[in-house]
Design a protein around this motif. Structure first.
Motif, PDB file in Angstrom:
ATOM      1  N   GLN A  60      -2.459   7.859  -0.498  1.00 60.73           N
ATOM      2  CA  GLN A  60      -2.825   7.208   0.758  1.00 60.73           C
ATOM      3  C   GLN A  60      -1.660   6.406   1.315  1.00 60.73           C
ATOM      4  O   GLN A  60      -1.387   6.448   2.523  1.00 60.73           O
ATOM      5  CB  GLN A  60      -4.035   6.292   0.536  1.00 60.73           C
ATOM      6  CG  GLN A  60      -4.528   5.635   1.798  1.00 60.73           C
ATOM      7  CD  GLN A  60      -5.780   4.798   1.550  1.00 60.73           C
ATOM      8  OE1 GLN A  60      -6.496   4.995   0.579  1.00 60.73           O
ATOM      9  NE2 GLN A  60      -6.036   3.872   2.450  1.00 60.73           N
ATOM     10  N   ALA A  68      -2.619   0.591  -9.070  1.00 62.99           N
ATOM     11  CA  ALA A  68      -2.801   1.623  -8.051  1.00 62.99           C
ATOM     12  C   ALA A  68      -3.025   2.974  -8.708  1.00 62.99           C
ATOM     13  O   ALA A  68      -2.321   3.358  -9.637  1.00 62.99           O
ATOM     14  CB  ALA A  68      -1.581   1.682  -7.141  1.00 62.99           C
ATOM     15  N   ASN A 114     -11.652   8.193  -0.211  1.00 62.97           N
ATOM     16  CA  ASN A 114     -12.667   7.206  -0.602  1.00 62.97           C
ATOM     17  C   ASN A 114     -13.886   7.890  -1.223  1.00 62.97           C
ATOM     18  O   ASN A 114     -14.449   7.397  -2.197  1.00 62.97           O
ATOM     19  CB  ASN A 114     -13.092   6.353   0.588  1.00 62.97           C
ATOM     20  CG  ASN A 114     -12.063   5.309   0.948  1.00 62.97           C
ATOM     21  OD1 ASN A 114     -11.229   4.935   0.116  1.00 62.97           O
ATOM     22  ND2 ASN A 114     -12.104   4.834   2.173  1.00 62.97           N
ATOM     23  N   ARG A 124     -12.933   8.772  -4.680  1.00 66.36           N
ATOM     24  CA  ARG A 124     -12.882   7.568  -5.528  1.00 66.36           C
ATOM     25  C   ARG A 124     -14.285   7.090  -5.873  1.00 66.36           C
ATOM     26  O   ARG A 124     -14.569   6.737  -7.015  1.00 66.36           O
ATOM     27  CB  ARG A 124     -12.094   6.464  -4.834  1.00 66.36           C
ATOM     28  CG  ARG A 124     -10.604   6.736  -4.792  1.00 66.36           C
ATOM     29  CD  ARG A 124      -9.837   5.561  -4.260  1.00 66.36           C
ATOM     30  NE  ARG A 124      -9.808   5.536  -2.814  1.00 66.36           N
ATOM     31  CZ  ARG A 124      -8.706   5.597  -2.075  1.00 66.36           C
ATOM     32  NH1 ARG A 124      -7.527   5.683  -2.662  1.00 66.36           N
ATOM     33  NH2 ARG A 124      -8.768   5.567  -0.774  1.00 66.36           N
ATOM     34  N   ASP A 131      -4.385   6.134  -4.436  1.00 68.19           N
ATOM     35  CA  ASP A 131      -3.830   5.019  -3.666  1.00 68.19           C
ATOM     36  C   ASP A 131      -2.393   5.308  -3.265  1.00 68.19           C
ATOM     37  O   ASP A 131      -1.967   5.005  -2.146  1.00 68.19           O
ATOM     38  CB  ASP A 131      -3.882   3.722  -4.476  1.00 68.19           C
ATOM     39  CG  ASP A 131      -5.298   3.268  -4.776  1.00 68.19           C
ATOM     40  OD1 ASP A 131      -6.189   3.563  -3.953  1.00 68.19           O
ATOM     41  OD2 ASP A 131      -5.508   2.634  -5.827  1.00 68.19           O
ATOM     42  N   ARG A 132      -1.649   5.901  -4.179  1.00 67.06           N
ATOM     43  CA  ARG A 132      -0.252   6.247  -3.874  1.00 67.06           C
ATOM     44  C   ARG A 132      -0.193   7.354  -2.808  1.00 67.06           C
ATOM     45  O   ARG A 132       0.659   7.324  -1.930  1.00 67.06           O
ATOM     46  CB  ARG A 132       0.475   6.664  -5.138  1.00 67.06           C
ATOM     47  CG  ARG A 132       0.620   5.527  -6.136  1.00 67.06           C
ATOM     48  CD  ARG A 132       1.319   5.978  -7.411  1.00 67.06           C
ATOM     49  NE  ARG A 132       1.191   5.000  -8.458  1.00 67.06           N
ATOM     50  CZ  ARG A 132       1.948   3.916  -8.601  1.00 67.06           C
ATOM     51  NH1 ARG A 132       2.902   3.701  -7.725  1.00 67.06           N
ATOM     52  NH2 ARG A 132       1.761   3.084  -9.590  1.00 67.06           N
ATOM     53  N   ALA A 187       0.835  -1.200   0.000  1.00 66.07           N
ATOM     54  CA  ALA A 187       0.000   0.000   0.000  1.00 66.07           C
ATOM     55  C   ALA A 187       0.870   1.250   0.000  1.00 66.07           C
ATOM     56  O   ALA A 187       0.548   2.239  -0.659  1.00 66.07           O
ATOM     57  CB  ALA A 187      -0.916   0.010   1.222  1.00 66.07           C
TER      58      ALA A 187
END
Length: 195
Positions: free
Chosen positions: A26, A19, A174, A177, A23-24, A10
């Motif tokens: 996070q 990713a 989130n 997203r 995501d990166r 992660a």
């Protein structure tokens, strides 16, 4: 896959992974949060150490200024009262007593006697240089416990603050997203209905 491997991936997604940029972000934020939590540990330990030093000096001063003597009650202590709700006995109350100072002088005054104590009961009290009853001095164990509680409390507070900030950021990511996925879904559905 172990939790450590998942966390590592992660934080550092592999080349060619699916990713997203969020995501990166996070993963990078998680690495920063862990590093800040580790950096907060010596800071909290420093505050604990300062607390220890200041309270150790206070304890030494109090031990030099206070003496423990034996007091004898001149009257019965307060009667026993039971709290009808909890069944717990209440606190003591000031009661007449006498005590002998280290120089041989006898003093008479009020001391806090537990409920149910009777006239003639003897117990230890702390007095100052003038022979007046005072609170017990801060003990060595109390100094250590206070220092540990301060250090641990500060560190856990910092961790809680970092965790809350991380959780709020992940919640926001989130939401972004999910909104993007919803837009993509509507676009796909739109194409299907127009084809």
């Amino acid at each position: 896959m172990s939790p450590i491997v998942r966390m590592w991936r992660a934080v550092f997604p592999r080349r060619g992974s699916v990713a997203r940029r969020s995501d990166r972000v996070q993963g990078g934020l998680l690495a920063v949060v862990v590093l800040l939590a580790l950096a907060a540990l010596p800071v909290a330990a420093g505050f604990g150490s300062e607390t220890y030093v200041s309270q150790r000096d206070q304890s030494a001063r109090q031990l030099g200024e206070r003496t423990q003597v034996t007091a004898t009650l001149l009257a019965d202590g307060p009667g026993i009262k039971v709290n009808s709700r909890t069944g717990v006995v209440g606190n003591g109350e000031p009661t007449d007593a006498t005590w002998l100072l280290p120089d041989g002088t006898r003093k008479v005054g009020k001391v806090v006697a537990d409920e149910g104590t009777l006239k003639g009961y003897t117990f230890g009290i702390w007095v100052d240089r003038a022979g007046n009853p005072v609170d017990p001095p801060l003990s060595g164990a109390g100094v250590v416990i206070d220092a540990v509680v301060v250090a641990l409390g500060l560190w856990l507070g910092a961790i809680a603050l970092l965790a809350a900030a991380y959780g709020l950021t992940v919640f926001s990511l989130n939401r972004l997203r999910y909104a993007r996925w919803q837009q993509e879904w509507f676009a796909v559905q739109d194409r299907k209905t127009h084809s």
